[in-house]
Enzyme design. Structure first.
Site, short mmCIF file in Angstrom:
data_model
loop_
_atom_site.label_atom_id
_atom_site.label_comp_id
_atom_site.label_asym_id
_atom_site.label_seq_id
_atom_site.Cartn_x
_atom_site.Cartn_y
_atom_site.Cartn_z
N HIS A 54 5.54 2.48 13.66
CA HIS A 54 4.52 2.73 12.64
C HIS A 54 3.10 2.56 13.17
CE1 HIS A 54 4.77 -1.54 12.99
NE2 HIS A 54 3.70 -1.69 12.25
N ASP A 55 2.95 2.11 14.41
CA ASP A 55 1.62 1.93 14.99
C ASP A 55 1.28 3.05 15.96
OD1 ASP A 55 1.10 -0.45 13.69
OD2 ASP A 55 2.02 -1.66 15.27
N ASN A 111 11.90 5.87 -7.84
CA ASN A 111 11.49 5.95 -9.25
C ASN A 111 10.33 6.91 -9.48
OD1 ASN A 111 9.59 4.44 -7.97
ND2 ASN A 111 9.40 2.89 -9.57
N ASP A 117 10.01 -8.33 8.67
CA ASP A 117 8.85 -8.41 9.53
C ASP A 117 8.17 -9.76 9.30
OD1 ASP A 117 6.62 -7.54 11.13
OD2 ASP A 117 7.13 -5.48 10.56
N ASP A 139 11.39 7.27 -2.20
CA ASP A 139 10.88 6.82 -3.49
C ASP A 139 11.98 7.01 -4.55
OD1 ASP A 139 9.43 6.35 -5.79
OD2 ASP A 139 8.29 8.23 -5.68
N ASP A 150 10.40 2.70 -1.87
CA ASP A 150 10.76 1.40 -2.42
C ASP A 150 12.13 0.94 -1.93
OD1 ASP A 150 12.56 2.92 -4.16
OD2 ASP A 150 10.70 3.50 -5.19
N ASP A 209 7.29 7.35 -8.36
CA ASP A 209 5.87 6.99 -8.54
C ASP A 209 5.07 7.34 -7.29
OD1 ASP A 209 6.76 5.10 -6.77
OD2 ASP A 209 6.05 3.36 -7.91
N GLU A 212 7.08 -8.64 18.97
CA GLU A 212 6.04 -7.69 19.35
C GLU A 212 5.12 -8.43 20.32
OE1 GLU A 212 2.64 -4.76 17.41
OE2 GLU A 212 2.72 -6.85 16.82
N ASP A 267 5.63 -10.15 14.39
CA ASP A 267 4.39 -9.40 14.51
C ASP A 267 3.32 -10.15 15.29
OD1 ASP A 267 2.80 -7.06 13.20
OD2 ASP A 267 1.55 -8.81 12.77
C1 GLC Z 1 1.07 -5.44 14.42
C2 GLC Z 1 1.58 -4.40 13.44
C3 GLC Z 1 0.43 -3.56 12.96
C4 GLC Z 1 -0.57 -4.47 12.29
C5 GLC Z 1 -0.98 -5.62 13.20
C6 GLC Z 1 -1.66 -6.69 12.42
O1 GLC Z 1 0.58 -4.87 15.57
O2 GLC Z 1 2.60 -3.66 14.02
O3 GLC Z 1 0.86 -2.54 12.10
O4 GLC Z 1 -1.67 -3.72 11.93
O5 GLC Z 1 0.11 -6.25 13.81
O6 GLC Z 1 -0.74 -7.34 11.59
CA CA Z 2 8.71 4.11 -5.93
#
Ligand code: GLC
Ligand code: CA
Length: 554
Positions: free
Chosen positions: A327-328, A23, A98, A21, A29, A25, A255, A198
């Site tokens: 992230h999943d 700034n 993405d 981050d 970013d 908040d 993916e 994705d």
């Molecule tokens: C992909 C992403 C996931 C998202 C899903 C729907 O699996 O990695 O984070 O929730 O697609 O877009």
């Molecule tokens: Ca920020």
């Protein structure tokens, strides 16, 4: 630019909201990312993939895009994006975005206009179906419930593979496809080097909207069943490749789940494959067949089996991208290393197994310092819609609230979505005085970049040794491009493989909490890496300590 320039590169995934981050908040970013480019460069990163930073209502944390051409104001401005791309370029680094085009947000102008009237030209951008007898099909959404959502006061439903605020785009409509390609090329013109694509397997539909035999009490059926009966996606992806990736010599990593052997060919096989690479998710599915709440820690044998199987299948066809988390998923070290054995040595061992495989290694932010799963206090601390859904599923399966909570928090996507721990100040140096958007009890406040930078024995510095070895002038080519062959496959607890091109490199890991002895077939030329601080020579007979990893030229 050389074709296949991305081969042999090291990639890094950023989840913008939680990276840095700038700034204060409380939200990560783009300027925060630019600030840390030197850090990433020093880590040995070439390609940086940003999870969505587009305009979004953030129901699914940015995977619900309402404007593909704009940076969301919480991340900064369009100029910040230009600056990030330019600064990356200066450092010979590549920015990958993405591409979320199976669906958009229900707040996207197209969907809003489609809602205005049944005659709207935008109706055909989505799947709207009139169905007086209830939902047109019984397919279960990835985030729970039916994939069809009824428009209030009508017999009309629209289709969403994921959340109801993420309507699926109609890939049958050439105009939709044209608009997607134009948007992609617009970003290429801006200087991005490629896309992570994705949920792309979901663009294909079973357009008969067939009802299948239910597999659960909810009367619905898992998406896998209809995907098996859906129309082929190759024509769409081939067109996308010709219209976009090919023109810009881009890096495209898909993916992709459950692809058939036939699909694998057009996805990554040969010079004109539609993607450069696809992620290997094989190990991320171990012990999840029966839902999150039935998960148990994979054994070393299961991990080994999944890795070897992935290479056996994919290497003859094309290049995979390897991950231990994203992230999943929960944090890899917490998921794959038994809790009692979790320490810097075992983390380094796991890093060695993962980083030196054949393919493009993707490091997920925080992985390089060994960040672990979160300790969640209560359900209120969970943001992720998919975790909340899995919780409901566990409750319906008869779990008590406490056991359902404990079960789903182990796998929760939020484990990896907490801010990167830059230092040990109140907000981890992520933000200064504002509480981060996602924050709960971090069990290991001491796992920080600041503490590890100057500590030669840290996980961070070990990752740097791995990336340097990956680019080593003598052995780098072999590790980047060489063949992958299993070693000591029968030996329980040992995950070992050989990489061969003009050199032979053995990557041997004792992935268990007891010693093991083994004997190499050839004399050792050089020890390239060891996660134990040891002096001296090794001969062909090696005794490996618990979670010891060695990399040898032989
Ligand atoms: C992909 C992403 C996931 C998202 C899903 C729907 O699996 O990695 O984070 O929730 O697609 O877009
Ligand atoms: Ca920020």
């Amino acid at each position: 630019m050389e074709k296949n320039w991305w081969k042999g590169k090291v990639a890094y995934q950023i989840y913008p909201k939680s990276f840095k981050d700038s700034n204060d908040d409380g939200i990560g970013d783009l300027k925060g990312i630019t600030e840390k480019l030197d850090y990433l460069k020093d880590l040995g990163v070439d390609i940086v993939w940003l999870s969505p930073m587009f305009k979004s209502p953030f129901v699914d944390q940015g995977y619900d895009i309402s404007d593909y051409y704009a940076v969301d104001p919480i991340f900064g401005t369009d100029q910040d994006m230009d600056e990030l791309i330019a600064e990356a370029k200066k450092r010979d680094m590549y920015i990958v975005l993405d591409l979320v085009v199976n669906h958009c947000s229900d707040q996207h102008e197209w969907f809003q206009k489609a809602l205005e009237s049944p005659d709207s030209e935008y109706r055909d951008y989505f799947y709207f179906v009139d169905s007086p007898d209830g939902p047109p099909s019984n397919w279960r959404s990835y985030f729970g419930g039916n994939m069809w959502e009824k428009l209030p006061g009508t017999d009309t439903y629209y289709f969403h593979s994921f959340h109801k605020t993420q309507p699926d785009l109609n890939w049958q409509n050439p105009l939709v496809r044209r608009k997607i390609y134009d948007m992609m090329n617009w970003w290429f013109e801006k200087g991005v080097a490629g896309f992570r694509i994705d949920a792309i397997i979901n663009i294909k539909k079973d357009l008969n909207w067939t009802n299948y035999k239910t597999d659960n009490k909810d009367g619905l059926v898992t998406p896998e069943v209809f995907l098996e009966n859906a129309q082929p996606i190759e024509p769409f992806l081939r067109e996308m490749y010709e219209e976009t990736f090919k023109k810009y010599n881009a890096f495209a990593v898909g993916e992709v789940f459950n692809e058939s052997d036939e699909d694998l060919q057009f996805l990554i096989g040969g010079e004109d494959s539609v993607f450069s690479s696809i992620f290997d998710f094989k190990q991320s599915t171990i012990n999840l067949e029966d839902g999150w709440h039935n998960f148990t820690t994979p054994t070393s044998e299961q991990i080994k089996e999944s890795i070897f199987a992935a290479h056996k299948r994919n290497d003859p066809v094309g290049v995979i991208s390897t991950i231990i988390e994203n992230h999943d998923q929960p944090r890899g070290v917490s998921r794959y290393i038994p809790e009692a054995d979790l320490n810097d040595t075992s983390k380094k061992a796991f890093a060695t197994v993962f980083m030196l495989r054949k393919g493009i290694p993707f490091i997920y932010q925080g992985q390089e310092i060994g960040m672990e799963n979160q300790v969640f206090g209560s359900l209120e601390e969970i943001d992720d819609i998919s975790t909340l859904n899995e919780y409901e599923v566990a409750i319906k399966d008869g779990y008590s609230p406490v056991s359902a909570f404990n079960a789903v928090t182990k796998i929760s996507r939020d484990n990896a979505r907490t801010p990167v721990q830059w230092d040990d100040s109140l907000y981890f140096g992520f933000s200064e005085t504002t509480r981060p958007w996602m924050f709960s009890q971090q069990p290991n406040r001491s796992i920080t970049v600041a503490a590890q930078l100057d500590d030669e024995a840290s996980v961070l510095n070990y990752y740097k040794r791995l990336t340097r070895l990956y680019k080593n002038p003598v052995y780098g080519k072999t590790i980047q491009l060489g063949e992958f062959n299993p070693l000591f496959e029968e030996m329980e607890g040992v995950i070992a493989y050989e990489r061969t091109l003009d050199k032979n490199v053995a990557v041997i890991t004792n992935f268990q909490n007891s010693e093991v002895g083994l004997e190499l077939a050839k004399p050792i030329v050089e020890i390239l890496l060891n996660n134990y601080d040891e002096e001296g020579e090794l001969d062909q007979k090696i005794a490996l300590k618990p979670y010891q990893s060695i990399v040898l030229a032989y």
